[in-house]
Scaffold this active site. Sequence first.
Site, PDB file in Angstrom:
ATOM      1  N   CYS A  75      -6.460   1.283   2.790  1.00 60.98           N
ATOM      2  CA  CYS A  75      -7.386   2.417   2.826  1.00 60.98           C
ATOM      3  C   CYS A  75      -7.294   3.286   1.578  1.00 60.98           C
ATOM      4  CB  CYS A  75      -7.119   3.247   4.070  1.00 60.98           C
ATOM      5  SG  CYS A  75      -7.619   2.398   5.572  1.00 60.98           S
ATOM      6  N   ASN A 133     -12.013  -2.952   0.496  1.00 58.51           N
ATOM      7  CA  ASN A 133     -10.912  -3.202   1.432  1.00 58.51           C
ATOM      8  C   ASN A 133     -11.518  -3.755   2.715  1.00 58.51           C
ATOM      9  OD1 ASN A 133      -8.321  -3.132   2.618  1.00 58.51           O
ATOM     10  ND2 ASN A 133      -8.728  -1.121   3.492  1.00 58.51           N
ATOM     11  N   GLU A 134     -11.261  -3.149   3.854  1.00 52.92           N
ATOM     12  CA  GLU A 134     -11.837  -3.706   5.085  1.00 52.92           C
ATOM     13  C   GLU A 134     -13.162  -3.007   5.375  1.00 52.92           C
ATOM     14  OE1 GLU A 134      -8.638  -3.204   7.964  1.00 52.92           O
ATOM     15  OE2 GLU A 134      -9.176  -1.127   8.232  1.00 52.92           O
ATOM     16  N   GLU A 172       0.856  -1.193   0.000  1.00 54.37           N
ATOM     17  CA  GLU A 172       0.000   0.000   0.000  1.00 54.37           C
ATOM     18  C   GLU A 172       0.885   1.233   0.000  1.00 54.37           C
ATOM     19  OE1 GLU A 172      -2.710   0.685   3.332  1.00 54.37           O
ATOM     20  OE2 GLU A 172      -3.807   2.110   2.070  1.00 54.37           O
TER      21      GLU A 172
HETATM   22  O1  AHR Z   1      -2.086  -1.245   6.733  1.00 56.59           O
HETATM   23  C1  AHR Z   1      -2.564  -0.012   7.161  1.00 56.59           C
HETATM   24  C2  AHR Z   1      -4.066   0.090   7.093  1.00 56.59           C
HETATM   25  O2  AHR Z   1      -4.654  -0.795   7.990  1.00 56.59           O
HETATM   26  C3  AHR Z   1      -4.685  -0.298   5.777  1.00 56.59           C
HETATM   27  O3  AHR Z   1      -4.674   0.725   4.878  1.00 56.59           O
HETATM   28  C4  AHR Z   1      -6.089  -0.636   6.155  1.00 56.59           C
HETATM   29  O4  AHR Z   1      -6.654  -1.600   5.316  1.00 56.59           O
HETATM   30  C5  AHR Z   1      -5.978  -1.076   7.588  1.00 56.59           C
HETATM   31  O5  AHR Z   1      -6.832  -0.370   8.415  1.00 56.59           O
END
Ligand code: AHR
Length: 668
Positions: free
Chosen positions: A246, A379-380, A51
């Site tokens: 994110c 994503n999450e 990321e």
């Molecule tokens: O890895 C850092 C962040 O952690 C990522 O962007 C997100 O997916 C998670 O909250």
Amino acid sequence: MNRSRTLAALAALAIAAPAALAQTDGVYTMTVDTKAKGRAISPTMYGLFFEDINYASDGGLYAEKIKNRSFEFPQPLQGWVAFGDVEVRDDGPFDRNPHYVRLGGAGHREKHTGLENEGFFGIGVEKDALYNASFYARVPSGQKAKLRVEIENPSVNAESQVLASAEIEVSGNEWKKYAAQLRPYTTDPKARFRIFLVKPETEVDLEHISLFPANTFKGRDNGLRADIAQRLADLRPGVFRFPGGCIVEGTDPATRYQWKNTVGPVENRPLNENRWHYTFPWRFFPDYYQSNGLGFYEFFQLCEDMGAAPLPVVNVGLVCQYQNDADHQIPLDSLRTYIDDALDLIEFANGDPSTKWGAVRAEMGHPAPFGLRYLGVGNEQWGPEYVERLEPFVKAIRERYPDIKVIGSSGPNSEGKDFDYLWPEMRRIGVDLVDEHFYRPEDWFLAEGNRYDDYPRKGPKVFAGEYACHGRGKKFNHFNASLLEAAFMTGLERNADVVEMATYAPLLAHVDGWQWRPDMVWFDNLASVPSASYYVQQLYTHNRGDRALPLTMQGKPVAGNPDQAGLFATAAADDATGDIIVKAVNTSSEPRALKLDFKGMRGKQGFSSVETTTLHADNPEADNTLANPATVVPVSKTEALEMAQDYTTVLPANTFSVYRFHKAEVKK
Ligand code: AHR
């Protein structure tokens, strides 16, 4: 340690061993069933998650050294110091990056007009290495003009301030690309780059000012920083998840990650704000943007270079739920663009060059498909708002691309309300894998060695897509956290029929620009250093094996259970070599005498040698730094064995060891 010394050590340990634990005479006997079929371990099992956080991309893996090279930051000269007569204009040659600068004729014989770029926390250059400077220019009058480019450091004395320089003649009122090579006479981690008119009489327009090392990973133009990319490749990841995290979601709909903006000529890839630029007010980086120079083509290419399965993640019509209310959700009836982005991405990766997006890939230099098999959607994310958006994506992908495995999310937490809601929903929708995230403290990792032992064997598989041990009160890399990650990972491998892939997070961090700790690899402008957690991952990737074999102690898996003396272990068979690999972690502060008993190896079968690789630090808070990169590194030794069918050893306190047993040739 040889066998007699081992037995002596075992006898000594017998006195110290606690009575109620799973040992006999101080020896912990683990039985490996070498004849069992075992559970197939996916080649994707251990991988990487990339990321653009902590300046992982611009200023990190992406080798470009110029910040704001296209003058598209909201303040077009951010990152630059302009001197003389410099005007920002916005009718440039690249429609999605319209800004450029006009260097004016200052009407003074000595006054310089030009710009100086600060790079990302400075510009790192190596003595005698070559750097490719380039820019687009035109001379509005149609005449000739001369520009000077310099790598310089204003902090050294006046005579040697310029580390390297070149003069370039530009001409004509059409935009053209110009280039020069620079070779600094000394190493400097925080140099600057200047470009200015040699004589200020003629106006010159400049756009897309760039500086790359000639030595990029695989020697590519628009390439990756060789040292960092090599660290990733050296891990031999089975899967590579990108581009986040994110940043897939964005701070708002406009700043979500849009892969279509990251392909095609780099000069015309539009800028995006990075979601991490103000996420943590105590780590505020107002210059954190995404140039998208490292885009989806480059990500797929990197996967291919590393032999990793590509795993892109697309936005599901939700922006970061931590930062936004419902009014920033994309309405269900407006999802079509988002779904098309997902379908077009599959076409970009796999489509024939006769298709629209396959043609874009071919035009960029890769007519062959990239072999995409996995796609993350969201994503999450969490809540019904995720489920109701994910469903139409899954339906559309299944209809057009039934072979693509779709990955859904179980939310940001390893357990709890959102997790309990999402898993049944993921089963109902029928995703292929569920992405679980856990940034958790030590006690969680110690307790979760058997997390997947009771997971249902049917339905979606697990992708442990983001995890790291975050020590309580220790939000920095340290060995004990890495050790507990190694312990936890034994449970991933043992449950290889449920867990298809796992990726530690985050991957990269610039020492001057991080937002999140711990991370797997740290770097500055010149060098990078793997953490202990990197070596844990590497020991797993290099010793993956093809089948997880049953390994038990007193009939139970070795998963850090209360009566197992802080031990965690797993075994695997490597079918190509016939090796049996045992990974064992001693999380306790006492050494443990181990006996590995290989069930099924009888008669003439046995091992001729064992290669033991050990990761250990006396200080649980120790880790590698750029100044001391070898504080916690794996140490290997090979020991000859004589047709061994069992093996005794001592696993030191706080140690992760991988034992790779080589089978003896059986004489017929
Ligand atoms: O890895 C850092 C962040 O952690 C990522 O962007 C997100 O997916 C998670 O909250």
